[in-house]
Design a protein around this motif. Structure first.
Motif, PDB file in Angstrom:
ATOM      1  N   LEU A   1      -4.401   0.411  -0.216  1.00  0.00           N
ATOM      2  CA  LEU A   1      -3.457   0.189  -1.301  1.00  0.00           C
ATOM      3  C   LEU A   1      -2.105  -0.141  -0.686  1.00  0.00           C
ATOM      4  O   LEU A   1      -1.569   0.638   0.107  1.00  0.00           O
ATOM      5  N   ILE A   2      -1.557  -1.291  -1.046  1.00  0.00           N
ATOM      6  CA  ILE A   2      -0.262  -1.713  -0.525  1.00  0.00           C
ATOM      7  C   ILE A   2       0.806  -1.405  -1.562  1.00  0.00           C
ATOM      8  O   ILE A   2       0.714  -1.841  -2.719  1.00  0.00           O
ATOM      9  N   ILE A   3       1.814  -0.643  -1.143  1.00  0.00           N
ATOM     10  CA  ILE A   3       2.885  -0.247  -2.053  1.00  0.00           C
ATOM     11  C   ILE A   3       4.031  -1.235  -1.909  1.00  0.00           C
ATOM     12  O   ILE A   3       4.621  -1.381  -0.841  1.00  0.00           O
ATOM     13  N   GLY A   4       4.348  -1.903  -3.024  1.00  0.00           N
ATOM     14  CA  GLY A   4       5.378  -2.928  -3.012  1.00  0.00           C
ATOM     15  C   GLY A   4       4.759  -4.296  -3.241  1.00  0.00           C
ATOM     16  O   GLY A   4       3.751  -4.640  -2.609  1.00  0.00           O
ATOM     17  N   ALA A   5       5.339  -5.053  -4.168  1.00  0.00           N
ATOM     18  CA  ALA A   5       4.840  -6.387  -4.472  1.00  0.00           C
ATOM     19  C   ALA A   5       5.928  -7.436  -4.279  1.00  0.00           C
ATOM     20  O   ALA A   5       5.954  -8.461  -4.955  1.00  0.00           O
ATOM     21  N   GLY A   6       6.835  -7.160  -3.344  1.00  0.00           N
ATOM     22  CA  GLY A   6       7.863  -8.129  -2.980  1.00  0.00           C
ATOM     23  C   GLY A   6       7.428  -8.956  -1.792  1.00  0.00           C
ATOM     24  O   GLY A   6       6.268  -8.938  -1.375  1.00  0.00           O
ATOM     25  N   GLY A   7       8.394  -9.659  -1.211  1.00  0.00           N
ATOM     26  CA  GLY A   7       8.073 -10.548  -0.109  1.00  0.00           C
ATOM     27  C   GLY A   7       7.451  -9.859   1.095  1.00  0.00           C
ATOM     28  O   GLY A   7       6.592 -10.433   1.775  1.00  0.00           O
ATOM     29  N   PHE A   8       7.888  -8.630   1.382  1.00  0.00           N
ATOM     30  CA  PHE A   8       7.346  -7.950   2.564  1.00  0.00           C
ATOM     31  C   PHE A   8       5.864  -7.634   2.408  1.00  0.00           C
ATOM     32  O   PHE A   8       5.149  -7.509   3.401  1.00  0.00           O
ATOM     33  N   SER A   9       5.370  -7.525   1.166  1.00  0.00           N
ATOM     34  CA  SER A   9       3.941  -7.281   0.979  1.00  0.00           C
ATOM     35  C   SER A   9       3.110  -8.435   1.548  1.00  0.00           C
ATOM     36  O   SER A   9       1.982  -8.224   2.013  1.00  0.00           O
ATOM     37  N   LEU A  10       3.654  -9.651   1.526  1.00  0.00           N
ATOM     38  CA  LEU A  10       2.933 -10.781   2.110  1.00  0.00           C
ATOM     39  C   LEU A  10       2.733 -10.586   3.607  1.00  0.00           C
ATOM     40  O   LEU A  10       1.669 -10.928   4.156  1.00  0.00           O
ATOM     41  N   GLU A  11       3.738 -10.020   4.289  1.00  0.00           N
ATOM     42  CA  GLU A  11       3.601  -9.768   5.720  1.00  0.00           C
ATOM     43  C   GLU A  11       2.595  -8.658   5.999  1.00  0.00           C
ATOM     44  O   GLU A  11       1.844  -8.710   6.978  1.00  0.00           O
TER      45      GLU A  11
ATOM     46  N   ALA B   1      -7.246  -3.141  -1.772  1.00  0.00           N
ATOM     47  CA  ALA B   1      -7.658  -2.765  -3.122  1.00  0.00           C
ATOM     48  C   ALA B   1      -6.677  -3.246  -4.180  1.00  0.00           C
ATOM     49  O   ALA B   1      -7.006  -3.265  -5.367  1.00  0.00           O
ATOM     50  N   GLY B   2      -5.481  -3.614  -3.773  1.00  0.00           N
ATOM     51  CA  GLY B   2      -4.467  -4.068  -4.709  1.00  0.00           C
ATOM     52  C   GLY B   2      -3.091  -3.608  -4.289  1.00  0.00           C
ATOM     53  O   GLY B   2      -2.912  -2.996  -3.221  1.00  0.00           O
ATOM     54  N   LEU B   3      -2.117  -3.915  -5.147  1.00  0.00           N
ATOM     55  CA  LEU B   3      -0.726  -3.582  -4.889  1.00  0.00           C
ATOM     56  C   LEU B   3      -0.235  -2.587  -5.934  1.00  0.00           C
ATOM     57  O   LEU B   3      -0.793  -2.482  -7.028  1.00  0.00           O
ATOM     58  N   ALA B   4       0.813  -1.866  -5.583  1.00  0.00           N
ATOM     59  CA  ALA B   4       1.450  -0.945  -6.526  1.00  0.00           C
ATOM     60  C   ALA B   4       2.941  -1.198  -6.519  1.00  0.00           C
ATOM     61  O   ALA B   4       3.550  -1.300  -5.454  1.00  0.00           O
ATOM     62  N   ASP B   5       3.522  -1.308  -7.715  1.00  0.00           N
ATOM     63  CA  ASP B   5       4.955  -1.557  -7.809  1.00  0.00           C
ATOM     64  C   ASP B   5       5.401  -1.215  -9.227  1.00  0.00           C
ATOM     65  O   ASP B   5       4.850  -1.745 -10.195  1.00  0.00           O
ATOM     66  N   ASP B   6       6.393  -0.338  -9.354  1.00  0.00           N
ATOM     67  CA  ASP B   6       6.842   0.054 -10.697  1.00  0.00           C
ATOM     68  C   ASP B   6       7.853  -0.919 -11.288  1.00  0.00           C
ATOM     69  O   ASP B   6       8.350  -0.716 -12.391  1.00  0.00           O
ATOM     70  N   ARG B   7       8.168  -2.002 -10.565  1.00  0.00           N
ATOM     71  CA  ARG B   7       9.090  -3.004 -11.081  1.00  0.00           C
ATOM     72  C   ARG B   7       8.398  -4.328 -11.382  1.00  0.00           C
ATOM     73  O   ARG B   7       9.070  -5.300 -11.735  1.00  0.00           O
ATOM     74  N   VAL B   8       7.098  -4.368 -11.210  1.00  0.00           N
ATOM     75  CA  VAL B   8       6.332  -5.588 -11.444  1.00  0.00           C
ATOM     76  C   VAL B   8       5.238  -5.281 -12.456  1.00  0.00           C
ATOM     77  O   VAL B   8       4.592  -4.232 -12.380  1.00  0.00           O
TER      78      VAL B   8
ATOM     79  N   ALA C   1      -1.424   3.751  -9.548  1.00  0.00           N
ATOM     80  CA  ALA C   1      -2.424   3.004  -8.786  1.00  0.00           C
ATOM     81  C   ALA C   1      -3.381   3.924  -8.032  1.00  0.00           C
ATOM     82  O   ALA C   1      -4.522   3.534  -7.755  1.00  0.00           O
ATOM     83  N   VAL C   2      -2.943   5.122  -7.719  1.00  0.00           N
ATOM     84  CA  VAL C   2      -3.802   6.062  -6.986  1.00  0.00           C
ATOM     85  C   VAL C   2      -5.111   6.287  -7.721  1.00  0.00           C
ATOM     86  O   VAL C   2      -6.194   6.369  -7.101  1.00  0.00           O
ATOM     87  N   SER C   3      -5.048   6.376  -9.045  1.00  0.00           N
ATOM     88  CA  SER C   3      -6.257   6.646  -9.829  1.00  0.00           C
ATOM     89  C   SER C   3      -7.150   5.420  -9.968  1.00  0.00           C
ATOM     90  O   SER C   3      -8.276   5.527 -10.480  1.00  0.00           O
ATOM     91  N   LYS C   4      -6.673   4.250  -9.521  1.00  0.00           N
ATOM     92  CA  LYS C   4      -7.433   3.009  -9.690  1.00  0.00           C
ATOM     93  C   LYS C   4      -8.061   2.501  -8.398  1.00  0.00           C
ATOM     94  O   LYS C   4      -8.699   1.447  -8.397  1.00  0.00           O
ATOM     95  N   VAL C   5      -7.850   3.229  -7.312  1.00  0.00           N
ATOM     96  CA  VAL C   5      -8.436   2.805  -6.038  1.00  0.00           C
ATOM     97  C   VAL C   5      -9.564   3.760  -5.658  1.00  0.00           C
ATOM     98  O   VAL C   5      -9.606   4.900  -6.120  1.00  0.00           O
ATOM     99  N   PRO C   6     -10.510   3.303  -4.839  1.00  0.00           N
ATOM    100  CA  PRO C   6     -11.644   4.155  -4.473  1.00  0.00           C
ATOM    101  C   PRO C   6     -11.214   5.411  -3.730  1.00  0.00           C
ATOM    102  O   PRO C   6     -10.149   5.458  -3.092  1.00  0.00           O
ATOM    103  N   ALA C   7     -12.049   6.424  -3.809  1.00  0.00           N
ATOM    104  CA  ALA C   7     -11.794   7.655  -3.054  1.00  0.00           C
ATOM    105  C   ALA C   7     -11.732   7.339  -1.565  1.00  0.00           C
ATOM    106  O   ALA C   7     -12.453   6.468  -1.067  1.00  0.00           O
ATOM    107  N   GLY C   8     -10.862   8.047  -0.875  1.00  0.00           N
ATOM    108  CA  GLY C   8     -10.720   7.834   0.559  1.00  0.00           C
ATOM    109  C   GLY C   8      -9.834   6.660   0.920  1.00  0.00           C
ATOM    110  O   GLY C   8      -9.799   6.247   2.090  1.00  0.00           O
ATOM    111  N   ALA C   9      -9.118   6.128  -0.055  1.00  0.00           N
ATOM    112  CA  ALA C   9      -8.250   4.976   0.210  1.00  0.00           C
ATOM    113  C   ALA C   9      -7.060   5.371   1.076  1.00  0.00           C
ATOM    114  O   ALA C   9      -6.587   6.510   1.041  1.00  0.00           O
TER     115      ALA C   9
END
Length: 216
Positions: free
Chosen positions: A6-16, A35-42, A60-68
């Motif tokens: 799970l990647i936290i942040g959906a800004g430009g740095f998420s691409l890196e 598994a996806g991105l998490a961002d409370d501003r998007v 987003a924690v509840s939407k990703v598989p266990a052990g993420a």
């Protein structure tokens, strides 16, 4: 078996971060399944780098598989610290991302959740703390210490035996004289040479560039 990431942040740095995770997969250094991105501003469902935003970090924690695992793609050091504490308490494991094109000495230490970008050099007996951000082409010299949540922007040179405090920020191409100590949450601006210690919370900056000649 791939580890959900799970990647936290959906800004430009998420691409890196996506780029680096995929680079690790391509060389067999890791097996991440984003598994996806998490961002409370998007808005939920919006996409960055081909991956959907699942909601705020805690949603987003509840939407990703266990052990993420999670990695925080946010440049603000204080925000990165806050979210890291929240998600660790929620039971997720921080993912450490190290570029296959980085040079890391075998006796160097890298903390959990840190980002080690392409062409970074980390010398013998260097220590990088947890959730630190060491960006493209930065150098961490021998026996240097970079504490938790610190950030080295592209091209930074931390020479031998320097100490970079918790949450400190070093702008692009900043250089530290050997043995210099940068205090917690201090800042060294881009293209600045730190010849002496910087106290906690202090910003060290050179004068900005100014026009000196105009061709007619």
């Amino acid at each position: 078996m791939a580890t959900p990431l799970l990647i936290i942040g959906a800004g430009g740095f998420s691409l890196e971060v996506i780029w680096l995770a995929n680079a690790m997969n391509a060389t067999g250094a890791a097996d991440w399944e984003i598994a996806g991105l998490a961002d409370d501003r998007v808005a939920v469902g919006e996409r960055m780098g081909g991956y959907a935003v699942l909601g705020s970090p805690l949603e987003a924690v509840s939407k990703v598989p266990a052990g993420a695992s999670f990695h925080i793609a946010i440049g603000d050091n204080a925000v990165r610290q806050r979210i890291a504490e929240q998600l660790t308490a929620a039971g997720l494991v921080p993912a450490t991302l190290v570029s296959p094109r980085a040079e890391v000495a075998t006796d160097a230490s890298i903390g959990a959740g840190s980002f080690i970008g392409h062409f970074v050099s980390i010398a013998p007996e260097a220590v990088v703390g947890a959730h630190a951000l060491i960006n493209v082409s930065a150098v961490v010299g021998h026996e240097a210490q970079v504490q938790d949540f610190a950030q080295l922007c592209p091209g930074v040179v931390v020479t031998g035996q320097c100490q970079v405090g918790q949450g400190a920020f070093l702008g692009s191409n900043a250089v530290l004289h050997p043995g210099v100590k940068i205090g917690d949450w201090a800042r060294v601006s881009a293209n600045t040479f730190a010849a002496m210690d910087v106290e906690p919370g202090v910003t060290l900056a050179t004068m900005p560039g100014r026009p000196v000649f105009k061709r007619k």
